[in-house]
Design a protein around this motif. Structure first.
Motif, PDB file in Angstrom:
ATOM      1  N   GLN A 127       0.830  -1.208   0.000  1.00 20.21           N
ATOM      2  CA  GLN A 127       0.000   0.000   0.000  1.00 20.21           C
ATOM      3  C   GLN A 127       0.860   1.252   0.000  1.00 20.21           C
ATOM      4  N   ARG A 128       1.993   1.210   0.703  1.00 19.97           N
ATOM      5  CA  ARG A 128       2.902   2.360   0.693  1.00 19.97           C
ATOM      6  C   ARG A 128       3.416   2.616  -0.729  1.00 19.97           C
ATOM      7  N   ILE A 129       3.786   1.541  -1.388  1.00 17.58           N
ATOM      8  CA  ILE A 129       4.290   1.674  -2.761  1.00 17.58           C
ATOM      9  C   ILE A 129       3.205   2.229  -3.669  1.00 17.58           C
ATOM     10  N   ALA A 130       1.997   1.675  -3.555  1.00 16.49           N
ATOM     11  CA  ALA A 130       0.881   2.133  -4.388  1.00 16.49           C
ATOM     12  C   ALA A 130       0.573   3.604  -4.143  1.00 16.49           C
ATOM     13  N   ASN A 131       0.600   4.024  -2.878  1.00 14.46           N
ATOM     14  CA  ASN A 131       0.316   5.429  -2.552  1.00 14.46           C
ATOM     15  C   ASN A 131       1.335   6.362  -3.190  1.00 14.46           C
ATOM     16  N   TYR A 132       2.613   5.955  -3.128  1.00 16.18           N
ATOM     17  CA  TYR A 132       3.646   6.832  -3.677  1.00 16.18           C
ATOM     18  C   TYR A 132       3.604   6.844  -5.207  1.00 16.18           C
ATOM     19  N   GLN A 133       3.313   5.689  -5.812  1.00  8.31           N
ATOM     20  CA  GLN A 133       3.194   5.648  -7.264  1.00  8.31           C
ATOM     21  C   GLN A 133       2.088   6.598  -7.722  1.00  8.31           C
ATOM     22  N   LYS A 134       0.983   6.604  -6.989  1.00  7.61           N
ATOM     23  CA  LYS A 134      -0.133   7.485  -7.357  1.00  7.61           C
ATOM     24  C   LYS A 134       0.219   8.946  -7.122  1.00  7.61           C
ATOM     25  N   LEU A 160       7.202  -9.216 -14.804  1.00 11.58           N
ATOM     26  CA  LEU A 160       7.077  -7.768 -14.797  1.00 11.58           C
ATOM     27  C   LEU A 160       7.600  -7.248 -13.470  1.00 11.58           C
ATOM     28  N   VAL A 161       8.538  -6.309 -13.524  1.00 12.34           N
ATOM     29  CA  VAL A 161       9.049  -5.683 -12.307  1.00 12.34           C
ATOM     30  C   VAL A 161       8.334  -4.350 -12.142  1.00 12.34           C
ATOM     31  N   TYR A 162       7.597  -4.215 -11.052  1.00 12.33           N
ATOM     32  CA  TYR A 162       6.827  -2.991 -10.815  1.00 12.33           C
ATOM     33  C   TYR A 162       6.898  -2.633  -9.337  1.00 12.33           C
ATOM     34  N   GLY A 163       7.274  -1.386  -9.058  1.00  7.98           N
ATOM     35  CA  GLY A 163       7.321  -0.923  -7.684  1.00  7.98           C
ATOM     36  C   GLY A 163       8.246  -1.742  -6.806  1.00  7.98           C
ATOM     37  N   GLY A 164       9.397  -2.163  -7.343  1.00 10.96           N
ATOM     38  CA  GLY A 164      10.358  -2.924  -6.551  1.00 10.96           C
ATOM     39  C   GLY A 164       9.920  -4.338  -6.247  1.00 10.96           C
ATOM     40  N   ASN A 165       8.932  -4.853  -6.991  1.00  6.31           N
ATOM     41  CA  ASN A 165       8.437  -6.214  -6.813  1.00  6.31           C
ATOM     42  C   ASN A 165       8.309  -6.909  -8.156  1.00  6.31           C
ATOM     43  N   VAL A 166       8.390  -8.233  -8.145  1.00  2.86           N
ATOM     44  CA  VAL A 166       8.247  -9.034  -9.352  1.00  2.86           C
ATOM     45  C   VAL A 166       6.836  -9.609  -9.413  1.00  2.86           C
ATOM     46  N   GLY A 208       3.128 -12.018  -6.991  1.00 10.43           N
ATOM     47  CA  GLY A 208       2.878 -10.582  -7.050  1.00 10.43           C
ATOM     48  C   GLY A 208       1.426 -10.210  -7.282  1.00 10.43           C
ATOM     49  N   TYR A 209       0.501 -11.075  -6.873  1.00 12.36           N
ATOM     50  CA  TYR A 209      -0.930 -10.831  -7.105  1.00 12.36           C
ATOM     51  C   TYR A 209      -1.373  -9.503  -6.488  1.00 12.36           C
ATOM     52  N   GLU A 210      -0.972  -9.259  -5.248  1.00  7.00           N
ATOM     53  CA  GLU A 210      -1.389  -8.027  -4.578  1.00  7.00           C
ATOM     54  C   GLU A 210      -0.800  -6.802  -5.256  1.00  7.00           C
ATOM     55  N   THR A 211       0.463  -6.899  -5.673  1.00  7.46           N
ATOM     56  CA  THR A 211       1.102  -5.776  -6.370  1.00  7.46           C
ATOM     57  C   THR A 211       0.406  -5.493  -7.693  1.00  7.46           C
ATOM     58  N   LEU A 212       0.031  -6.553  -8.421  1.00  8.01           N
ATOM     59  CA  LEU A 212      -0.693  -6.380  -9.679  1.00  8.01           C
ATOM     60  C   LEU A 212      -2.026  -5.684  -9.431  1.00  8.01           C
ATOM     61  N   GLY A 213      -2.709  -6.088  -8.367  1.00  8.06           N
ATOM     62  CA  GLY A 213      -3.977  -5.453  -8.035  1.00  8.06           C
ATOM     63  C   GLY A 213      -3.820  -3.974  -7.737  1.00  8.06           C
ATOM     64  N   LYS A 214      -2.766  -3.606  -7.013  1.00 11.77           N
ATOM     65  CA  LYS A 214      -2.520  -2.197  -6.704  1.00 11.77           C
ATOM     66  C   LYS A 214      -2.241  -1.401  -7.975  1.00 11.77           C
ATOM     67  N   LEU A 215      -1.523  -2.005  -8.911  1.00 16.77           N
ATOM     68  CA  LEU A 215      -1.254  -1.339 -10.183  1.00 16.77           C
ATOM     69  C   LEU A 215      -2.561  -1.076 -10.927  1.00 16.77           C
ATOM     70  N   ILE A 216      -3.403  -2.089 -11.031  1.00 17.23           N
ATOM     71  CA  ILE A 216      -4.664  -1.948 -11.761  1.00 17.23           C
ATOM     72  C   ILE A 216      -5.564  -0.905 -11.103  1.00 17.23           C
ATOM     73  N   GLU A 217      -5.490  -0.778  -9.792  1.00 21.25           N
ATOM     74  CA  GLU A 217      -6.357   0.146  -9.062  1.00 21.25           C
ATOM     75  C   GLU A 217      -5.758   1.542  -8.923  1.00 21.25           C
ATOM     76  N   THR A 218      -4.677   1.841  -9.640  1.00 17.19           N
ATOM     77  CA  THR A 218      -4.067   3.176  -9.535  1.00 17.19           C
ATOM     78  C   THR A 218      -5.094   4.271  -9.770  1.00 17.19           C
ATOM     79  N   ASP A 219      -5.850   4.140 -10.838  1.00 15.93           N
ATOM     80  CA  ASP A 219      -6.945   5.068 -11.147  1.00 15.93           C
ATOM     81  C   ASP A 219      -7.864   4.379 -12.149  1.00 15.93           C
ATOM     82  N   GLU A 220      -8.857   5.082 -12.657  1.00 13.10           N
ATOM     83  CA  GLU A 220      -9.782   4.446 -13.609  1.00 13.10           C
ATOM     84  C   GLU A 220      -9.052   4.050 -14.884  1.00 13.10           C
TER      85      GLU A 220
END
Length: 409
Positions: free
Chosen positions: A114-121, A269-275, A296-308
């Motif tokens: 969640q920290r990574i997702a917040n900062y990416q956004k 796929l390497v995204y937000g310091g995770n594979v 990386g299921y949770e990380t993928l979900g955070k990516l998809i939920e970045t915005d609409e």
């Protein structure tokens, strides 16, 4: 001596082919501190080529990790305005941007997603205006990579650190055509070849693309007025530059609301310091409605939920399975390399340059043209040796574009 010569040629390539610096132009170089020896060569070539000012922005992965593990939560909902203002100022004044991407793929594996997702956004919002310059080629920009110990050991885990770095350097020099006698001419020839593929696709003006492999079954329509582009781009002054070194792609954009079916990843796929690995996305009317991932299921979900917009696609890129990068048989864990070894799609924003007069379309009219907009743009790889791609024209003519993973023409 060979290594030093190749390193210098690589730095020159980044300046003269990547960002293609012209006299009087400013340049911002963004780099990890581990890459300082290479950056110094880049800066020297930039000034020798006529750059006015070369600014260097350093980063340090260890400090980044320390921050993610120890800083208060609210920090990750913020992004320094002075950084975004600097980027926009340089872009508005005709400057160029060179990024050296050499991240440790597992850097943030123990950090709260969640920290990574917040900062990416937060960074996506803060850098939106600057990204409008790069996504529309209103300024010159390029990405190159050089080995760091952490990245090299991820790619070659069964050898010593020094051997891993040496092996990765060798692969980078080969894939970037640095080992050619004249790399700059080699890139001119390569860009010309990619342009031939681009011209063929644009002449056909396909309405629909159908992707079919053992795991992927996807149909996408392309927007009216779409344009295929190749590895080299052109800035507003008509100066050619290469956003990615290396590159093997010819790319376009899907219609935001006209993608249907299932697509499976073929490389990590390497995204937000995770594979994220072995994942699938299911689309209905352009939107991701279901996803799976072995890692990386949770990380993928955070990516998809970045915005609409991150629920939709912004790019489709065609890359033959047989190419210099793919032929190395190396999984690089670095999107710059892995995406150029494989056909790929991108979650998030589209390049407006892929639509005729796209830069003149107002934000509120993008949906009408089928152009996606998002705070993010993340490529993921779908190409394989059994990938077949059929194009269908407005006259219902079907053309085989890819057969068994490679160009069919």
């Amino acid at each position: 001596m060979d290594f030093n010569r190749n390193l210098d040629k690589y730095a020159e390539l980044a300046i003269k082919v990547g960002v293609n610096i012209k006299p009087g132009q400013d340049l911002l170089v963004r780099s990890p501190i581990e890459c300082a020896p290479f950056v110094r060569k880049v800066v020297k070539h930039a000034y020798e080529t006529g750059a006015k000012n070369v600014y260097v922005e350093w980063s340090d992965e260890e400090c980044t990790l320390i921050k993610y593990l120890n800083a208060p939560d609210e920090v990750f909902n913020e992004f320094p305005k002075w950084i975004s203002d600097q980027y926009v100022h340089i872009a508005k004044n005709g400057g160029a941007f060179l990024s050296i991407h050499a991240a440790n793929p597992d850097l943030l594996k123990d950090v709260d997603p969640q920290r990574i997702a917040n900062y990416q956004k937060a960074s996506g919002i803060a850098l939106k205006e600057w990204r409008s310059y790069t996504l529309s080629d209103k300024c010159k920009w390029s990405i190159v990579s050089i080995p760091t110990e952490a990245w090299a050991k991820k790619v070659f885990p069964n050898v010593s650190s020094q051997e891993a770095i040496d092996k990765l350097w060798d692969a980078i020099f080969k894939c970037s055509r640095v080992k050619d006698q004249d790399p700059i001419q080699a890139w001119a020839d390569h860009n010309a070849d990619l342009k031939l593929r681009m011209d063929f696709l644009n002449k056909k003006n396909f309405k629909v693309l159908k992707f079919k492999s053992n795991k992927t079954n996807l149909t996408m329509e392309l927007p009216e007025g779409h344009m295929w582009l190749s590895g080299a781009s052109v800035d507003p002054n008509g100066v050619e530059f290469n956003p990615n070194i290396p590159t093997e792609e010819v790319f376009c954009l899907p219609h935001k609301f006209k993608v249907n079916g299932v697509v499976h990843s073929t490389k990590p796929l390497v995204y937000g310091g995770n594979v994220i690995d072995n994942f699938s996305l299911t689309f209905k009317d352009g939107r991701i409605v279901e996803y799976t991932a072995e890692k990386g299921y949770e990380t993928l979900g955070k990516l998809i939920e970045t915005d609409e917009g991150s629920h939709y696609l912004g790019e489709v890129a065609l890359v033959p399975f047989k190419s210099p990068i793919s032929d190395t048989n190396i999984v690089f864990y670095n999107t710059l390399y892995d995406e150029n070894a494989s056909c790929h799609l991108a979650i998030g924003s589209a390049y407006r340059t892929c639509v005729k007069n796209g830069n003149e379309i107002k934000d509120e009219d993008l949906d009408k043209y089928g152009i996606n907009e998002s705070l993010t743009h993340v490529d993921f790889m779908i190409g394989s040796s059994d990938m077949n791609i059929i194009g269908e024209t407005y006259n219902n003519e079907e053309v085989q574009i890819f057969k068994d993973g490679n160009w069919a023409f």
